[in-house]
Design a protein around this motif. Structure first.
Motif, PDB file in Angstrom:
ATOM      1  N   UNK A 212      45.845  41.795  41.809  1.00  0.00           N
ATOM      2  CA  UNK A 212      44.476  42.299  41.650  1.00  0.00           C
ATOM      3  C   UNK A 212      44.502  43.705  41.066  1.00  0.00           C
ATOM      4  N   UNK A 213      45.373  44.538  41.623  1.00  0.00           N
ATOM      5  CA  UNK A 213      45.447  45.910  41.132  1.00  0.00           C
ATOM      6  C   UNK A 213      45.947  45.957  39.696  1.00  0.00           C
ATOM      7  N   UNK A 214      46.929  45.123  39.375  1.00  0.00           N
ATOM      8  CA  UNK A 214      47.479  45.122  38.010  1.00  0.00           C
ATOM      9  C   UNK A 214      46.426  44.659  37.001  1.00  0.00           C
ATOM     10  N   UNK A 215      45.613  43.692  37.381  1.00  0.00           N
ATOM     11  CA  UNK A 215      44.551  43.225  36.476  1.00  0.00           C
ATOM     12  C   UNK A 215      43.542  44.341  36.217  1.00  0.00           C
ATOM     13  N   UNK A 216      43.177  45.041  37.279  1.00  0.00           N
ATOM     14  CA  UNK A 216      42.222  46.151  37.114  1.00  0.00           C
ATOM     15  C   UNK A 216      42.844  47.275  36.286  1.00  0.00           C
ATOM     16  N   UNK A 221      43.332  50.279  31.282  1.00  0.00           N
ATOM     17  CA  UNK A 221      44.221  50.748  30.212  1.00  0.00           C
ATOM     18  C   UNK A 221      43.671  50.354  28.846  1.00  0.00           C
ATOM     19  N   UNK A 222      42.961  49.227  28.799  1.00  0.00           N
ATOM     20  CA  UNK A 222      42.389  48.762  27.534  1.00  0.00           C
ATOM     21  C   UNK A 222      41.074  49.458  27.217  1.00  0.00           C
ATOM     22  N   UNK A 223      40.643  50.350  28.103  1.00  0.00           N
ATOM     23  CA  UNK A 223      39.408  51.075  27.843  1.00  0.00           C
ATOM     24  C   UNK A 223      38.448  51.089  29.022  1.00  0.00           C
ATOM     25  N   UNK A 224      38.536  50.091  29.873  1.00  0.00           N
ATOM     26  CA  UNK A 224      37.685  50.049  31.065  1.00  0.00           C
ATOM     27  C   UNK A 224      36.218  50.239  30.754  1.00  0.00           C
ATOM     28  N   UNK A 225      35.726  49.517  29.775  1.00  0.00           N
ATOM     29  CA  UNK A 225      34.347  49.723  29.314  1.00  0.00           C
ATOM     30  C   UNK A 225      33.307  49.303  30.335  1.00  0.00           C
ATOM     31  N   UNK A 226      33.701  48.465  31.272  1.00  0.00           N
ATOM     32  CA  UNK A 226      32.718  47.881  32.167  1.00  0.00           C
ATOM     33  C   UNK A 226      33.290  47.865  33.582  1.00  0.00           C
ATOM     34  N   UNK A 227      32.437  47.617  34.545  1.00  0.00           N
ATOM     35  CA  UNK A 227      32.891  47.452  35.922  1.00  0.00           C
ATOM     36  C   UNK A 227      33.808  46.231  35.991  1.00  0.00           C
ATOM     37  N   UNK A 228      34.856  46.342  36.803  1.00  0.00           N
ATOM     38  CA  UNK A 228      35.865  45.276  36.873  1.00  0.00           C
ATOM     39  C   UNK A 228      35.949  44.762  38.307  1.00  0.00           C
ATOM     40  N   UNK A 229      35.755  43.486  38.487  1.00  0.00           N
ATOM     41  CA  UNK A 229      35.862  42.911  39.828  1.00  0.00           C
ATOM     42  C   UNK A 229      36.755  41.681  39.817  1.00  0.00           C
ATOM     43  N   UNK A 230      37.631  41.622  40.796  1.00  0.00           N
ATOM     44  CA  UNK A 230      38.605  40.545  40.896  1.00  0.00           C
ATOM     45  C   UNK A 230      38.621  40.019  42.327  1.00  0.00           C
ATOM     46  N   UNK A 231      38.437  38.725  42.486  1.00  0.00           N
ATOM     47  CA  UNK A 231      38.616  38.074  43.788  1.00  0.00           C
ATOM     48  C   UNK A 231      39.718  37.028  43.610  1.00  0.00           C
ATOM     49  N   UNK A 232      40.719  37.084  44.482  1.00  0.00           N
ATOM     50  CA  UNK A 232      41.833  36.142  44.390  1.00  0.00           C
ATOM     51  C   UNK A 232      42.044  35.480  45.744  1.00  0.00           C
ATOM     52  N   UNK A 233      42.359  34.193  45.751  1.00  0.00           N
ATOM     53  CA  UNK A 233      42.839  33.577  46.990  1.00  0.00           C
ATOM     54  C   UNK A 233      43.876  32.504  46.685  1.00  0.00           C
TER      55      UNK A 233
END
Ligand code: CA
Length: 402
Positions: A212-216, A221-233
């Protein structure tokens, strides 16, 4: 019988937004990502209302798809009511992608352009279809996936919770097995990080929280233009261990296209059947109040082109060419998805300085522009005022046909 052995919900404001309008919820067996829109905190309110509808639990009646869809419809109605009663919330909306683990299947309910993915045996497969303008064009064969990823109008979504009293919810059910990882995410991830790269990150991460942290991190790193949310299970057999994590995780802030091939079956919460194409009434919902028209949608990962553009723009400004830019026009869509003529250049400098202004708002929703003409018309080509005006006039009169 499977259970979610490990769950994580993580959200990040990204690098360019001040606020985080995404919300997430992860409490096995229910997982939700919502990406709000509307500005002035309205987007946060919309996405929060959406996840709170799930936090109260699911209705017991119905099959898993119906149980999820009931909550989606309820959330839609609540958001719609609030946006009607509070003027500062007018027009707010949110995407929503929800998953319910039930035995050896996962049911998914979905509206908008957040996404669900299944990561199995090292490969990532998208489970949802975006309700977005560009995705409709891809499905109709008018754009390739590659063109869609770069398309200036790719943030325009064609379905959301909130704008209308009723909403059509897509639902699917997929068989799953031990070892599968499910990913729900907002477009702040998928618009910045390719699916290949997401797959590589999931393959190389030992723990879900690392993934999750690596995806965020990668989206930022690519610019973070938008809010980023990740849910994993991650799923495991009930007999396999006792490491279940059933703590509720709510994250209060930052969600995009899917081709449900494979084992899934799709149904719709409404009796109308198949997912509809672009709304006839032009009910497009754009996020452009957060990402201004056309311009903001350009990704800067073509550094050379971007550098040249900035140099040209600075030259124009410094050289007194500002007046010249006033003579340039381009066609895009505004925050309501309406065809609009902008004056200036389709660029935004750092610090949010727009090089364009609204010149003319037509009476025409972008969704009513013939699908095969959209990419040409919305290409951000610079035009003269008379050229732009006459083209939009023809569109309004329905004289541009496919
Ligand atoms: Ca977003």
């Amino acid at each position: 019988m499977l259970r979610a052995a490990d769950t994580i919900a993580k959200t990040d404001t990204g690098r360019q937004r001040r606020d985080n309008e995404d919300s997430a919820f992860a409490r096995a067996p229910v997982f939700v990502v919502a990406d709000g829109m509307g500005g002035a905190q309205a987007g946060e309110v919309a996405s929060r209302i959406a996840v709170e509808a799930f936090a109260q639990g699911l209705p017991s009646a119905g099959n898993p798809e119906q149980r999820l869809a009931a909550r989606v419809l309820e959330a839609n109605r609540r958001i719609f009511d609030v946006s009607r009663s509070e003027s500062e919330r007018a027009g707010m909306g949110t995407t929503l992608t929800a998953a319910l683990l039930d035995g050896s299947e996962v049911a998914i309910a979905h509206v908008g352009d957040s996404r669900a993915y299944l990561f199995r045996d090292g490969s990532l497969k998208r489970l949802t279809q975006d309700h977005s303008l560009v995705d409709e064009l891809v499905r109709r064969g008018k754009l390739t996936e590659e063109q869609a990823a770069e398309h200036p109008q790719r943030s325009i979504i064609t379905r959301a919770l909130g704008p209308e009293p009723e909403v059509e919810v897509d639902t699917w059910t997929y068989p799953v097995r031990a070892g599968d990882v499910l990913l729900l995410c907002s477009d702040g991830l998928t618009s910045m990080v390719s699916e290949e790269h997401m797959e590589a990150i999931l393959s190389s991460s030992k723990r879900l929280q690392d993934a999750a942290q690596a995806l965020i991190n990668e989206a930022n790193a690519a610019g973070g233009r938008d809010n980023i949310t990740v849910v994993l299970f991650r799923l495991e057999d009930v007999e396999a261990g006792d490491g279940a994590v059933d703590q509720p995780t709510m994250a209060g802030v930052p969600a995009v296209d899917a081709s449900p091939e494979g084992p899934g079956r799709q149904t719709s919460s409404e009796a109308t059947g198949a997912p509809r194409a672009l709304p006839e009434r032009g009910g497009t919902v754009s996020r452009t109040e957060r990402r201004p028209p056309a311009v903001a949608e350009r990704r800067w990962h073509k550094p050379l082109a971007a550098l040249i553009a900035v140099v040209v723009v600075l030259f124009l400004i410094l050289g007194g060419g500002y007046l010249a830019t006033r003579q340039l026009y381009f066609i895009g869509t505004n925050a309501q998805g309406i065809v609009t003529i902008y004056r200036g250049l389709p660029y935004e400098l750092p610090a949010g300085i727009h090089l364009y202004e609204t010149f003319y708002v037509s009476g025409l929703p972008a969704s009513l522009v013939p699908a095969d003409r959209r990419s040409a018309i919305f290409s951000n080509d610079l035009r003269s005022q008379s050229d732009a005006s006459s083209l939009v006039r023809q569109l309004e009169l329905g004289k541009v046909s496919s």
